[in-house]
Design a protein around this motif. Structure first.
Motif, PDB file in Angstrom:
ATOM      1  N   UNK A  97      45.500  80.157 -24.875  1.00 18.96           N
ATOM      2  CA  UNK A  97      45.555  79.350 -23.659  1.00 18.96           C
ATOM      3  C   UNK A  97      44.435  78.314 -23.645  1.00 18.96           C
ATOM      4  N   UNK A  98      43.272  78.695 -24.168  1.00 16.48           N
ATOM      5  CA  UNK A  98      42.126  77.778 -24.180  1.00 16.48           C
ATOM      6  C   UNK A  98      42.329  76.626 -25.165  1.00 16.48           C
ATOM      7  N   UNK A  99      42.754  76.943 -26.382  1.00 18.38           N
ATOM      8  CA  UNK A  99      42.939  75.863 -27.363  1.00 18.38           C
ATOM      9  C   UNK A  99      44.136  74.989 -26.998  1.00 18.38           C
ATOM     10  N   UNK A 100      45.112  75.582 -26.290  1.00 12.95           N
ATOM     11  CA  UNK A 100      46.305  74.823 -25.907  1.00 12.95           C
ATOM     12  C   UNK A 100      45.996  73.733 -24.890  1.00 12.95           C
ATOM     13  N   UNK A 101      44.848  73.835 -24.237  1.00  6.50           N
ATOM     14  CA  UNK A 101      44.452  72.824 -23.257  1.00  6.50           C
ATOM     15  C   UNK A 101      43.772  71.624 -23.915  1.00  6.50           C
ATOM     16  N   UNK A 102      43.552  71.688 -25.230  1.00  2.66           N
ATOM     17  CA  UNK A 102      42.841  70.625 -25.924  1.00  2.66           C
ATOM     18  C   UNK A 102      43.811  69.597 -26.514  1.00  2.66           C
ATOM     19  N   UNK A 176      46.008  85.113 -14.362  1.00  3.86           N
ATOM     20  CA  UNK A 176      44.991  84.147 -14.806  1.00  3.86           C
ATOM     21  C   UNK A 176      45.595  83.182 -15.817  1.00  3.86           C
ATOM     22  N   UNK A 177      46.439  83.692 -16.720  1.00  6.32           N
ATOM     23  CA  UNK A 177      47.097  82.846 -17.722  1.00  6.32           C
ATOM     24  C   UNK A 177      48.048  81.866 -17.036  1.00  6.32           C
ATOM     25  N   UNK A 183      47.773  74.600 -14.484  1.00  8.73           N
ATOM     26  CA  UNK A 183      46.821  73.639 -13.914  1.00  8.73           C
ATOM     27  C   UNK A 183      46.067  72.829 -14.957  1.00  8.73           C
ATOM     28  N   UNK A 184      46.313  73.082 -16.241  1.00 11.10           N
ATOM     29  CA  UNK A 184      45.594  72.327 -17.265  1.00 11.10           C
ATOM     30  C   UNK A 184      46.003  70.851 -17.209  1.00 11.10           C
ATOM     31  N   UNK A 189      52.214  73.792 -17.765  1.00 10.54           N
ATOM     32  CA  UNK A 189      53.463  74.531 -17.666  1.00 10.54           C
ATOM     33  C   UNK A 189      54.210  74.098 -16.409  1.00 10.54           C
ATOM     34  N   UNK A 190      55.415  73.596 -16.592  1.00  7.23           N
ATOM     35  CA  UNK A 190      56.268  73.249 -15.443  1.00  7.23           C
ATOM     36  C   UNK A 190      57.710  73.189 -15.914  1.00  7.23           C
ATOM     37  N   UNK A 191      58.607  73.335 -14.973  1.00  7.57           N
ATOM     38  CA  UNK A 191      60.026  73.287 -15.296  1.00  7.57           C
ATOM     39  C   UNK A 191      60.481  71.842 -15.417  1.00  7.57           C
TER      40      UNK A 191
END
Length: 220
Positions: A97-102, A176-177, A183-184, A189-191
């Motif tokens: 989740x952390x690296x995916x925000x980069x 939390x995930x 919110x990143x 993540x959204x439909x």
């Protein structure tokens, strides 16, 4: 050629459902979450901060990822090493989740993911497949389930592997995930507007697979 994009939150059963649907359709299954987990694993092994772009970006040039189909199923190779089991831990999920925000990581994987879809019909699951990776996919599905049900499923998976786990801890990790993914700033993540919502809270795995197959047959 057809692309099926399946998005949704952690623990919704995307991987299991997408994998089975792809097998029955004769499509290639692409588990994008596993790719992010593998990058997170590599970054943590190198002692870098998974949330720090300035630490992660220079490491990407040394990463080679492969999805290989074997008799045991699809395996994830990180620089030639099978890390399929090692990336299925709570820590690996958090690092993913952390690296995916980069932005650097997402750009690194974008070309790989699109390249696979250009060569073969695919069922690809993740967080931003229908919105970013494959926005022109013929079929888009947003697959979800209640957090409590997702935590229950995760607990069962741990128990089946003979691992200790706590339901409440898993539930908090999932919430939390969800918050982190939705919110990143980059590809949250959204439909997708043209995606079909599929809630599997009260569906068996087989019922969920059949629902996906029916959507593919109808063209979404």
């Amino acid at each position: 050629m057809k692309a099926v994009a399946i998005d949704g939150p952690a623990g919704a059963g995307k991987s299991t459902i997408a994998k089975q649907a792809a097998e029955r359709l004769g499509y290639i299954y692409v588990d994008t979450g596993a790719l992010y987990r593998a990058i997170g694993l590599y970054v943590s092994q190198r002692g870098a901060d998974p949330a720090g772009e300035e630490e992660v970006a220079p490491l990407l040039k040394d990463i080679r990822l492969e999805l290989v189909l074997t008799e045991e199923g699809q395996r994830v190779l990180l620089n030639g090493e099978d890390v399929s089991r090692r990336i299925r831990t709570p820590e690996a999920a958090l690092n993913a989740s952390r690296v995916a925000a980069l932005p650097a990581v997402r750009a690194f994987l974008l070309e790989l993911q699109r390249g696979i879809a250009e060569r073969s019909p695919v069922v690809m699951d993740g967080r931003d497949i229908g919105t970013v990776v494959l926005p022109e996919a013929e079929v888009k599905i947003f697959l979800t389930a209640a957090p409590e049900e997702r935590a229950r499923r995760r607990l069962l998976e741990h128990q089946q592997r003979g691992e200790q786990a706590d339901y409440q801890t898993l539930l908090e990790e999932i919430k939390a995930r969800d918050h982190a993914d939705s919110t990143r700033a980059i590809a949250p993540l959204r439909q997708a507007e043209d995606a079909v919502l599929l809630d599997t809270t009260h569906l068996t795995p087989e019922e969920a697979i059949q629902a996906v197959l029916n959507l593919v047959k109808r063209g979404g």
